[in-house]
Design a protein around this motif. Structure first.
Motif, short mmCIF file in Angstrom:
data_model
loop_
_atom_site.label_atom_id
_atom_site.label_comp_id
_atom_site.label_asym_id
_atom_site.label_seq_id
_atom_site.Cartn_x
_atom_site.Cartn_y
_atom_site.Cartn_z
N ARG A 26 -5.67 -0.37 2.37
CA ARG A 26 -5.21 0.42 3.51
C ARG A 26 -3.95 -0.20 4.09
NH1 ARG A 26 -8.06 0.89 8.86
NH2 ARG A 26 -6.13 0.28 9.77
N LYS A 27 -3.16 0.66 4.72
CA LYS A 27 -1.95 0.22 5.41
C LYS A 27 -1.82 1.10 6.64
CE LYS A 27 1.85 -1.04 3.19
NZ LYS A 27 3.14 -1.02 2.47
N GLU A 28 -1.46 0.49 7.75
CA GLU A 28 -1.26 1.26 8.98
C GLU A 28 -0.16 2.29 8.77
OE1 GLU A 28 -3.23 1.04 11.73
OE2 GLU A 28 -4.38 -0.41 10.57
N ALA A 29 -0.37 3.48 9.30
CA ALA A 29 0.60 4.56 9.19
C ALA A 29 1.08 4.93 10.60
CB ALA A 29 -0.03 5.77 8.51
N PRO A 30 2.17 5.66 10.69
CA PRO A 30 2.67 6.06 12.01
C PRO A 30 1.65 6.88 12.80
CG PRO A 30 4.28 6.54 10.29
CD PRO A 30 3.01 6.12 9.60
N GLU A 31 1.77 6.81 14.08
CA GLU A 31 0.98 7.62 15.02
C GLU A 31 -0.52 7.38 14.90
OE1 GLU A 31 2.26 11.70 14.91
OE2 GLU A 31 4.35 11.09 14.76
N PRO A 33 -1.11 11.28 -6.75
CA PRO A 33 -0.41 10.21 -7.47
C PRO A 33 0.79 9.70 -6.67
CG PRO A 33 -0.85 12.06 -8.93
CD PRO A 33 -1.18 12.52 -7.54
N CYS A 34 1.06 8.42 -6.81
CA CYS A 34 2.20 7.82 -6.08
C CYS A 34 2.70 6.60 -6.83
CB CYS A 34 1.77 7.43 -4.66
SG CYS A 34 0.59 6.07 -4.59
N ALA A 35 3.84 6.11 -6.40
CA ALA A 35 4.38 4.85 -6.92
C ALA A 35 3.55 3.70 -6.36
CB ALA A 35 5.83 4.71 -6.50
N PRO A 36 3.56 2.55 -7.01
CA PRO A 36 2.85 1.40 -6.46
C PRO A 36 3.39 1.07 -5.06
CG PRO A 36 3.52 0.96 -8.71
CD PRO A 36 4.18 2.25 -8.30
N PRO A 37 2.49 0.81 -4.11
CA PRO A 37 2.95 0.48 -2.76
C PRO A 37 3.49 -0.94 -2.69
CG PRO A 37 0.58 0.26 -2.88
CD PRO A 37 1.03 0.81 -4.21
N SER A 38 4.29 -1.19 -1.68
CA SER A 38 4.72 -2.56 -1.39
C SER A 38 3.48 -3.34 -0.96
CB SER A 38 5.74 -2.53 -0.26
OG SER A 38 5.91 -3.81 0.27
N LEU A 39 3.37 -4.57 -1.40
CA LEU A 39 2.21 -5.38 -1.03
C LEU A 39 2.24 -5.80 0.44
CD1 LEU A 39 1.80 -7.66 -4.18
CD2 LEU A 39 0.57 -5.57 -3.60
N ALA A 40 3.42 -5.76 1.07
CA ALA A 40 3.53 -6.14 2.47
C ALA A 40 2.73 -5.18 3.34
CB ALA A 40 4.99 -6.14 2.89
N HIS A 48 -11.79 -7.23 -5.51
CA HIS A 48 -11.80 -8.69 -5.59
C HIS A 48 -10.59 -9.26 -4.86
CE1 HIS A 48 -15.11 -8.73 -8.44
NE2 HIS A 48 -14.52 -7.71 -9.04
N ASN A 49 -10.80 -10.37 -4.17
CA ASN A 49 -9.71 -10.99 -3.40
C ASN A 49 -8.50 -11.35 -4.26
OD1 ASN A 49 -10.97 -10.84 -0.91
ND2 ASN A 49 -12.00 -12.79 -1.18
N GLU A 50 -8.72 -11.67 -5.53
CA GLU A 50 -7.60 -12.05 -6.38
C GLU A 50 -6.84 -10.86 -6.94
OE1 GLU A 50 -11.26 -12.05 -9.05
OE2 GLU A 50 -10.82 -12.74 -7.05
N ILE A 51 -7.12 -9.65 -6.47
CA ILE A 51 -6.47 -8.44 -6.97
C ILE A 51 -4.95 -8.53 -6.86
CG2 ILE A 51 -6.71 -7.18 -4.79
CD1 ILE A 51 -6.87 -5.55 -8.24
N THR A 52 -4.42 -9.16 -5.83
CA THR A 52 -2.97 -9.24 -5.69
C THR A 52 -2.35 -10.03 -6.84
OG1 THR A 52 -3.21 -11.08 -4.15
CG2 THR A 52 -2.88 -8.90 -3.20
N TYR A 53 -3.08 -11.00 -7.40
CA TYR A 53 -2.58 -11.72 -8.56
C TYR A 53 -2.41 -10.75 -9.74
CZ TYR A 53 -2.58 -14.48 -12.81
OH TYR A 53 -2.26 -14.98 -14.03
N TYR A 54 -3.40 -9.90 -9.97
CA TYR A 54 -3.33 -8.96 -11.07
C TYR A 54 -2.23 -7.91 -10.86
CZ TYR A 54 -7.75 -10.96 -12.55
OH TYR A 54 -8.73 -11.82 -12.96
N LEU A 55 -1.96 -7.60 -9.62
CA LEU A 55 -0.96 -6.57 -9.32
C LEU A 55 0.46 -7.09 -9.41
CD1 LEU A 55 -2.68 -4.81 -6.32
CD2 LEU A 55 -2.72 -4.14 -8.71
N THR A 56 0.63 -8.40 -9.34
CA THR A 56 1.99 -8.96 -9.34
C THR A 56 2.35 -9.62 -10.66
OG1 THR A 56 1.19 -11.02 -8.36
CG2 THR A 56 2.02 -9.33 -6.85
N THR A 57 1.44 -9.59 -11.64
CA THR A 57 1.76 -10.22 -12.94
C THR A 57 1.95 -9.16 -14.00
OG1 THR A 57 -0.58 -10.47 -13.45
CG2 THR A 57 0.54 -12.35 -12.47
#
Length: 97
Positions: free
Chosen positions: A42-47, A73-80, A88-97
């Motif tokens: 999830r990511k905060e959205a406007p309003e 469907p969408c492009a990969p989101p920014s991790l920020a 799994h907590n290590e998902i960001t590792y899999y997404l950035t390699t």
């Protein structure tokens, strides 16, 4: 396979839609054996809204949920600013390699 995205309004959040989607996703995640690259973010959205992002692996294990909730469907989101809701907590590792 690609990422999927869903925007929920503040009203939908107040009505419990985020919780319902997260609970349904959790059940599918567990029934699939907790795949390493299957996750819901999830990511905060406007309003006061929220953007939900489903990793590409979700197409294999949660396709009916993606269709039911209207994820597109969408492009990969920014991790920020992404917050892991299910996965799994290590998902960001899999997404950035």
């Amino acid at each position: 396979m690609q990422w999927h995205h869903l925007t929920l309004s503040a009203g939908e959040i107040a009505a419990g839609r985020t919780t319902a989607i997260q609970e349904a996703f959790t059940a599918l995640f567990r029934s699939a054996g907790g795949p390493r690259t299957m996750a819901l973010f999830r990511k905060e959205a406007p309003e006061g809204g929220v953007d939900l992002y489903f990793t590409p692996e979700c197409q294999l294990h949660a396709w009916p949920l993606l269709q039911e909730c209207g994820a597109t469907p969408c492009a990969p989101p920014s991790l920020a600013g992404l917050e892991l809701l299910v996965g799994h907590n290590e998902i960001t590792y899999y997404l950035t390699t």
